[in-house]
Design a protein around this motif. Structure first.
Motif, PDB file in Angstrom:
ATOM      1  N   ASN A 126       0.800  -1.154  -0.186  1.00  0.00           N
ATOM      2  CA  ASN A 126       0.051   0.048   0.120  1.00  0.00           C
ATOM      3  C   ASN A 126       0.951   1.403   0.027  1.00  0.00           C
ATOM      4  N   PRO A 127       1.042   1.992  -1.138  1.00  0.00           N
ATOM      5  CA  PRO A 127       1.827   3.080  -0.977  1.00  0.00           C
ATOM      6  C   PRO A 127       1.466   4.343  -0.182  1.00  0.00           C
ATOM      7  N   TYR A 128       0.176   4.197   0.150  1.00  0.00           N
ATOM      8  CA  TYR A 128      -0.220   5.659   0.968  1.00  0.00           C
ATOM      9  C   TYR A 128      -0.378   5.136   2.205  1.00  0.00           C
ATOM     10  N   GLY A 129      -0.146   3.845   2.716  1.00  0.00           N
ATOM     11  CA  GLY A 129      -0.272   3.641   4.205  1.00  0.00           C
ATOM     12  C   GLY A 129       0.602   4.384   5.165  1.00  0.00           C
ATOM     13  N   GLY A 130       0.164   4.480   6.301  1.00  0.00           N
ATOM     14  CA  GLY A 130       1.349   5.167   7.413  1.00  0.00           C
ATOM     15  C   GLY A 130       1.694   6.778   7.014  1.00  0.00           C
ATOM     16  N   LYS A 131       3.131   6.719   6.873  1.00  0.00           N
ATOM     17  CA  LYS A 131       3.916   7.954   6.241  1.00  0.00           C
ATOM     18  C   LYS A 131       3.977   7.737   4.674  1.00  0.00           C
ATOM     19  N   VAL A 176       1.994  -3.017  -6.310  1.00  0.00           N
ATOM     20  CA  VAL A 176       1.653  -2.076  -5.565  1.00  0.00           C
ATOM     21  C   VAL A 176       0.284  -1.617  -5.870  1.00  0.00           C
ATOM     22  N   THR A 177      -0.554  -1.379  -4.784  1.00  0.00           N
ATOM     23  CA  THR A 177      -2.127  -1.166  -4.965  1.00  0.00           C
ATOM     24  C   THR A 177      -2.246   0.268  -5.482  1.00  0.00           C
ATOM     25  N   GLU A 178      -3.352   0.409  -6.434  1.00  0.00           N
ATOM     26  CA  GLU A 178      -3.625   1.475  -7.094  1.00  0.00           C
ATOM     27  C   GLU A 178      -4.848   2.010  -6.505  1.00  0.00           C
ATOM     28  N   ALA A 184      -7.852   1.612  -2.736  1.00  0.00           N
ATOM     29  CA  ALA A 184      -8.471   0.724  -1.663  1.00  0.00           C
ATOM     30  C   ALA A 184      -9.187  -0.680  -2.271  1.00  0.00           C
ATOM     31  N   ASN A 185      -8.922  -1.848  -1.525  1.00  0.00           N
ATOM     32  CA  ASN A 185      -9.507  -2.971  -1.898  1.00  0.00           C
ATOM     33  C   ASN A 185      -8.935  -3.567  -3.133  1.00  0.00           C
ATOM     34  N   HIS A 186      -7.997  -2.934  -3.692  1.00  0.00           N
ATOM     35  CA  HIS A 186      -7.188  -3.794  -5.083  1.00  0.00           C
ATOM     36  C   HIS A 186      -6.703  -4.995  -4.408  1.00  0.00           C
ATOM     37  N   VAL A 230       2.412  -5.183   2.826  1.00  0.00           N
ATOM     38  CA  VAL A 230       3.391  -4.154   3.175  1.00  0.00           C
ATOM     39  C   VAL A 230       2.171  -3.129   3.559  1.00  0.00           C
ATOM     40  N   GLY A 231       2.105  -2.488   4.894  1.00  0.00           N
ATOM     41  CA  GLY A 231       1.133  -1.496   5.122  1.00  0.00           C
ATOM     42  C   GLY A 231       0.611  -1.895   6.383  1.00  0.00           C
ATOM     43  N   GLY A 232      -0.301  -1.127   6.947  1.00  0.00           N
ATOM     44  CA  GLY A 232      -1.023  -1.095   8.416  1.00  0.00           C
ATOM     45  C   GLY A 232      -1.990  -2.199   8.566  1.00  0.00           C
ATOM     46  N   GLY A 261      -5.439  -2.029   8.383  1.00  0.00           N
ATOM     47  CA  GLY A 261      -6.237  -1.811   7.353  1.00  0.00           C
ATOM     48  C   GLY A 261      -5.885  -2.716   5.960  1.00  0.00           C
ATOM     49  N   MET A 262      -4.658  -2.420   5.872  1.00  0.00           N
ATOM     50  CA  MET A 262      -3.985  -3.382   4.680  1.00  0.00           C
ATOM     51  C   MET A 262      -3.965  -4.800   4.680  1.00  0.00           C
ATOM     52  N   PHE A 263      -3.539  -5.208   6.225  1.00  0.00           N
ATOM     53  CA  PHE A 263      -3.824  -6.532   6.646  1.00  0.00           C
ATOM     54  C   PHE A 263      -5.304  -7.095   6.320  1.00  0.00           C
ATOM     55  N   ALA A 304       3.807  -1.177   7.749  1.00  0.00           N
ATOM     56  CA  ALA A 304       4.120   0.167   7.059  1.00  0.00           C
ATOM     57  C   ALA A 304       3.081   0.866   7.250  1.00  0.00           C
ATOM     58  N   GLY A 305       2.368   0.841   8.221  1.00  0.00           N
ATOM     59  CA  GLY A 305       1.215   1.744   8.435  1.00  0.00           C
ATOM     60  C   GLY A 305       1.085   2.622   9.679  1.00  0.00           C
ATOM     61  N   SER A 306       0.059   3.464   9.929  1.00  0.00           N
ATOM     62  CA  SER A 306       0.112   4.078  11.158  1.00  0.00           C
ATOM     63  C   SER A 306      -0.365   3.377  12.215  1.00  0.00           C
ATOM     64  N   THR A 307      -1.149   2.259  12.263  1.00  0.00           N
ATOM     65  CA  THR A 307      -1.205   1.259  13.168  1.00  0.00           C
ATOM     66  C   THR A 307      -1.100  -0.156  12.737  1.00  0.00           C
ATOM     67  N   ASP A 308      -0.326  -0.870  13.517  1.00  0.00           N
ATOM     68  CA  ASP A 308       0.324  -2.330  13.169  1.00  0.00           C
ATOM     69  C   ASP A 308       0.393  -3.092  14.230  1.00  0.00           C
ATOM     70  N   ARG A 351      -6.109  12.628  15.547  1.00  0.00           N
ATOM     71  CA  ARG A 351      -7.578  12.526  15.724  1.00  0.00           C
ATOM     72  C   ARG A 351      -8.220  11.690  16.657  1.00  0.00           C
ATOM     73  N   TYR A 352      -7.077  10.493  16.997  1.00  0.00           N
ATOM     74  CA  TYR A 352      -7.583   9.515  17.916  1.00  0.00           C
ATOM     75  C   TYR A 352      -7.687  10.037  19.137  1.00  0.00           C
ATOM     76  N   ASP A 353      -7.020  10.790  19.688  1.00  0.00           N
ATOM     77  CA  ASP A 353      -6.826  11.668  20.975  1.00  0.00           C
ATOM     78  C   ASP A 353      -8.019  12.300  21.093  1.00  0.00           C
ATOM     79  N   GLY A 390     -10.681  -1.337  13.711  1.00  0.00           N
ATOM     80  CA  GLY A 390     -10.415  -0.049  12.946  1.00  0.00           C
ATOM     81  C   GLY A 390     -11.537   0.288  11.891  1.00  0.00           C
ATOM     82  N   GLU A 391     -12.516  -0.732  11.387  1.00  0.00           N
ATOM     83  CA  GLU A 391     -13.401  -0.183  10.391  1.00  0.00           C
ATOM     84  C   GLU A 391     -14.810  -0.106  11.119  1.00  0.00           C
ATOM     85  N   ILE A 392     -15.456   0.617  10.554  1.00  0.00           N
ATOM     86  CA  ILE A 392     -16.972   1.036  11.207  1.00  0.00           C
ATOM     87  C   ILE A 392     -17.931  -0.184  10.556  1.00  0.00           C
TER      88      ILE A 392
HETATM   89  N1  LIG Z   1      -3.301   2.419  -3.561  1.00  0.00           N
HETATM   90  C1  LIG Z   1      -4.530   2.688  -2.414  1.00  0.00           C
HETATM   91  N2  LIG Z   1      -5.148   3.860  -2.195  1.00  0.00           N
HETATM   92  C2  LIG Z   1      -5.754   4.265  -1.346  1.00  0.00           C
HETATM   93  N3  LIG Z   1      -6.222   3.433  -0.486  1.00  0.00           N
HETATM   94  C3  LIG Z   1      -5.496   2.424  -0.345  1.00  0.00           C
HETATM   95  C4  LIG Z   1      -4.579   1.828  -1.276  1.00  0.00           C
HETATM   96  N4  LIG Z   1      -4.149   0.645  -0.925  1.00  0.00           N
HETATM   97  C5  LIG Z   1      -4.713   0.380   0.272  1.00  0.00           C
HETATM   98  N5  LIG Z   1      -5.738   1.152   0.403  1.00  0.00           N
HETATM   99  C6  LIG Z   1      -6.282   1.372   1.794  1.00  0.00           C
HETATM  100  O1  LIG Z   1      -5.863   2.148   2.743  1.00  0.00           O
HETATM  101  C7  LIG Z   1      -6.353   1.992   4.069  1.00  0.00           C
HETATM  102  C8  LIG Z   1      -5.136   2.148   4.987  1.00  0.00           C
HETATM  103  O2  LIG Z   1      -4.076   1.407   4.795  1.00  0.00           O
HETATM  104  P1  LIG Z   1      -2.994   0.855   5.963  1.00  0.00           P
HETATM  105  O3  LIG Z   1      -3.691  -0.078   6.987  1.00  0.00           O
HETATM  106  O4  LIG Z   1      -1.919   0.231   5.002  1.00  0.00           O
HETATM  107  O5  LIG Z   1      -2.468   2.322   6.498  1.00  0.00           O
HETATM  108  P2  LIG Z   1      -2.593   2.913   7.872  1.00  0.00           P
HETATM  109  O6  LIG Z   1      -1.984   4.349   7.767  1.00  0.00           O
HETATM  110  O7  LIG Z   1      -2.206   2.312   8.969  1.00  0.00           O
HETATM  111  O8  LIG Z   1      -4.419   3.177   7.914  1.00  0.00           O
HETATM  112  P3  LIG Z   1      -5.053   4.044   8.724  1.00  0.00           P
HETATM  113  O9  LIG Z   1      -5.499   5.041   7.834  1.00  0.00           O
HETATM  114  O10 LIG Z   1      -6.339   3.271   8.994  1.00  0.00           O
HETATM  115  O11 LIG Z   1      -4.602   4.195  10.201  1.00  0.00           O
HETATM  116  C9  LIG Z   1      -6.502   0.352   3.840  1.00  0.00           C
HETATM  117  O12 LIG Z   1      -7.840   0.354   4.487  1.00  0.00           O
HETATM  118  C10 LIG Z   1      -6.531  -0.013   2.612  1.00  0.00           C
HETATM  119  O13 LIG Z   1      -7.719  -0.701   1.912  1.00  0.00           O
END
Ligand SMILES: Nc1ncnc2c1ncn2[C@@H]1O[C@H](COP(=O)(O)OP(=O)(O)OP(=O)(O)O)[C@@H](O)[C@H]1O
Length: 557
Positions: free
Chosen positions: A149-154, A180-182, A184-186, A206-208, A210-212, A250-254, A322-324, A516-518
């Motif tokens: 997930n190229p957008y996870g975490g930082k 490399v996902t393009e 969400a849900n790819h 590779v991600g947090g 949500g990706m797992f 590689a996410g903000s929550t792992d 935002r969580y705090d 972490g999902e509603i």
């Molecule tokens: N290419 C993508 N573009 C946008 N969203 C994506 C992509 N690939 C995966 N995602 C979604 O991004 C969400 C967050 O990803 P991930 O868990 O890796 O990072 P995070 O920073 O820990 O997440 P969160 O924002 O939940 O703290 C996942 O639910 C996943 O479905």
């Protein structure tokens, strides 16, 4: 301990010292011959007894011929370089063994040790002997499908993989197909239908969290489809996934990575994948009537944790802060929700949520196989009810929080986690019911998640280890305990409304926070699917485990 046959032993040179090196089926060991100088060893999995060192074969990453220009790079200073040159004249050939070395806080590193040999043939003989032993380790993956997930975490997922993980996979001769996902849900959709899974020994995320969760849903759904199992049936016996999942954090929550490895460190995770570790993990299936909603591996939370998540989703622009803010806001709002919780206690489980036995590597509670005959529930104060699969307990009350922790849910904010003794793979979840109480009492309860006190030791908190549970909300107005005057008391206990929107569904019901999902439904039924998936992990190691010193090997040196 049985004496292991010696496969190979030679006198070689390591860092300009003569060493006796020995290989058997389980260990590679070496001992200095020239001097018995003792060196500070730090924390290591290499057993060091009076200059002798032991590395488990199963923790060797790779062995390779050392390129000539690298043979003398481990020398510093002019004198030692000269000595090294003399040694390299006598021992011009070398091979390098890469192995796992433990450092602090459950982190693993890949270390190299180079042995110099007098002949090319001897060097080759060692490389071949070690490689033969490595090839016998059938649990090691050879081919992996990697989703980044190229957008996870930082947004560092791609860089983390390329810089820290890919070189290790390459060294261990693991082939990796990377996607490399393009969107969400790819990854989930690709796994569900397209991926040719027969090619692979595992899937890497590779991600947090949500990706797992995407990988989890993709793989579990695909496995059920391939076996003709209808996952929309709440009582379906799901088929365990054959492919293991690796998590490169590689996410903000792992949290899932942390719970199964003990640290959030990409290199450590990559090494657990390479050595072919295996940690089974329970998965909760969540349904509403006959509709499948989601799978969960860590926390299902209604009330407090559901409200925190719902509020924080509206503040995504704020980042992790935002969580705090949402936590503080939800705490001050102090809502309770009325409803009925029914659960099937795991009476045959050898542990209980308050026994202080933490789930660790090789956990005996997760390995225990219970008998299937279930004893009757002994909870007298609750009404019991049968559904043919055991005795259900029923509790109707007003709850500030209903949490089901399938793992401890430990994180930096709550080092013990929501349920410190919850287990990864014992087929249960710890159902924590926090009944209506004062704001101060709830604060005391929350505070105990951060210190050593027992967070369940309050009259308004109860915890049950369960195999299944259900929740049905009472359709009435949720109220702020602070505003509980006579007037709004009347409103709070007004007749049940027939159509949720007419009495403002969103304020009478909370949402479920599912890893972490509603979840959009308040009424759910949950069933723990014992060891449905397996991770490339081994659970948190009790302490820095040193390999058991093999006395025969050491004596032979
Ligand atoms: N290419 C993508 N573009 C946008 N969203 C994506 C992509 N690939 C995966 N995602 C979604 O991004 C969400 C967050 O990803 P991930 O868990 O890796 O990072 P995070 O920073 O820990 O997440 P969160 O924002 O939940 O703290 C996942 O639910 C996943 O479905």
């Amino acid at each position: 301990m049985e004496k292991q046959a010696r496969l190979l032993s030679s006198q070689l040179v390591q860092k300009q010292r003569l060493v006796e090196v020995l290989l058997n089926r389980s260990v590679l060991a070496w001992k200095e011959i020239e001097t018995s100088r003792k060196r500070g060893s730090g924390i290591s999995n290499i057993s060091e007894t009076a200059g002798s060192h032991v590395v488990q074969v199963c923790e060797i990453i790779a062995v390779q011929q050392t390129e000539e220009d690298k043979v003398n790079t481990d020398t510093r200073g002019r004198k030692s370089r000269k000595k090294a040159q003399q040694h390299s004249k006598l021992h011009p050939h070398a091979f390098t063994v890469s192995y796992v070395r433990r450092t602090r806080q459950h982190r693993w590193r890949c270390c190299d040790i180079t042995f110099h040999c007098s002949s090319q043939a001897l060097s080759q003989q060692w490389i071949q002997a070690i490689n033969e032993q490595l090839s016998l380790l059938s649990d090691r993956p050879k081919s992996l499908l990697v989703y980044i997930n190229p957008y996870g975490g930082k947004r560092r997922g791609k860089r983390i993989y390329e810089q820290k993980v890919a070189p290790l996979f390459h060294r261990a001769s693991i082939l990796a197909d990377v996607i490399v996902t393009e969107r969400a849900n790819h990854a989930r959709d690709h796994l569900k239908t397209e991926a040719n899974l027969e090619k692979y020994d595992g899937v890497v995320c590779v991600g947090g969290d949500g990706m797992f969760s995407e990988i989890l849903h993709g793989l579990v759904t695909r496995t059920q489809t391939d076996h003709g199992v209808d996952q929309s049936q709440p009582d379906a016996d799901l088929v365990p996934c054959s492919l293991r999942i690796g998590i490169i954090p590689a996410g903000s929550t792992d949290c899932v990575c942390f719970a199964s490895v003990g640290t959030n460190d990409p290199v450590t995770s990559a090494l657990h994948i390479i050595v072919g570790d295996c940690q089974p993990m329970d998965v909760c299936s969540v349904h509403n009537s006959n509709t499948f909603l989601r799978y969960s591996v860590s926390l299902l939370g209604y009330g407090f944790y559901g409200d925190v998540l719902t509020d924080s989703e509206r503040k995504r622009w704020m980042g992790p802060a935002r969580y705090d803010l949402s936590g503080a806001k939800t705490f001050l709002t102090h809502k309770y929700y009325e409803g009925t919780v029914s659960f099937l206690p795991a009476e045959d489980n050898v542990g209980n949520p308050r026994d202080k036995l933490q789930c660790r590597s090789g956990c005996c509670i997760c390995q225990y196989k219970p008998q299937l005959d279930e004893k009757p529930c002994e909870m007298s104060k609750e009404k019991s009810d049968k559904d043919g699969s055991g005795r259900w307990c029923v509790i109707r009350d007003k709850f500030i929080a209903i949490n089901a922790a399938s793992m401890s849910c430990a994180c930096p904010r709550s080092p013990k986690g929501l349920s410190p003794s919850a287990h990864l793979a014992d087929g249960t979840t710890d159902l924590i019911l926090v009944r209506k109480c004062s704001r101060l009492d709830f604060f005391r309860h929350l505070l105990r998640h951060t210190n050593k006190d027992d967070q369940f030791d309050h009259s308004f908190v109860e915890v049950h280890r369960v195999r299944k549970f259900r929740f049905h909300p009472k359709q009435q107005e949720a109220v702020s305990l602070e505003d509980l005057s006579e007037t709004n008391k009347k409103m709070a206990f007004s007749p049940i409304c027939s159509t949720p929107p007419a009495c403002n569904y969103s304020s009478t019901h909370s949402s479920w926070n599912c890893d972490g999902e509603i979840l959009p439904h308040a009424a759910i039924q949950v069933s723990v699917q014992c060891q449905l998936i397996r991770l490339f992990a081994r659970g948190i190691e009790e302490q820095q485990q040193s390999v058991c010193e093999d006395p025969y090997t050491l004596a032979a040196l």
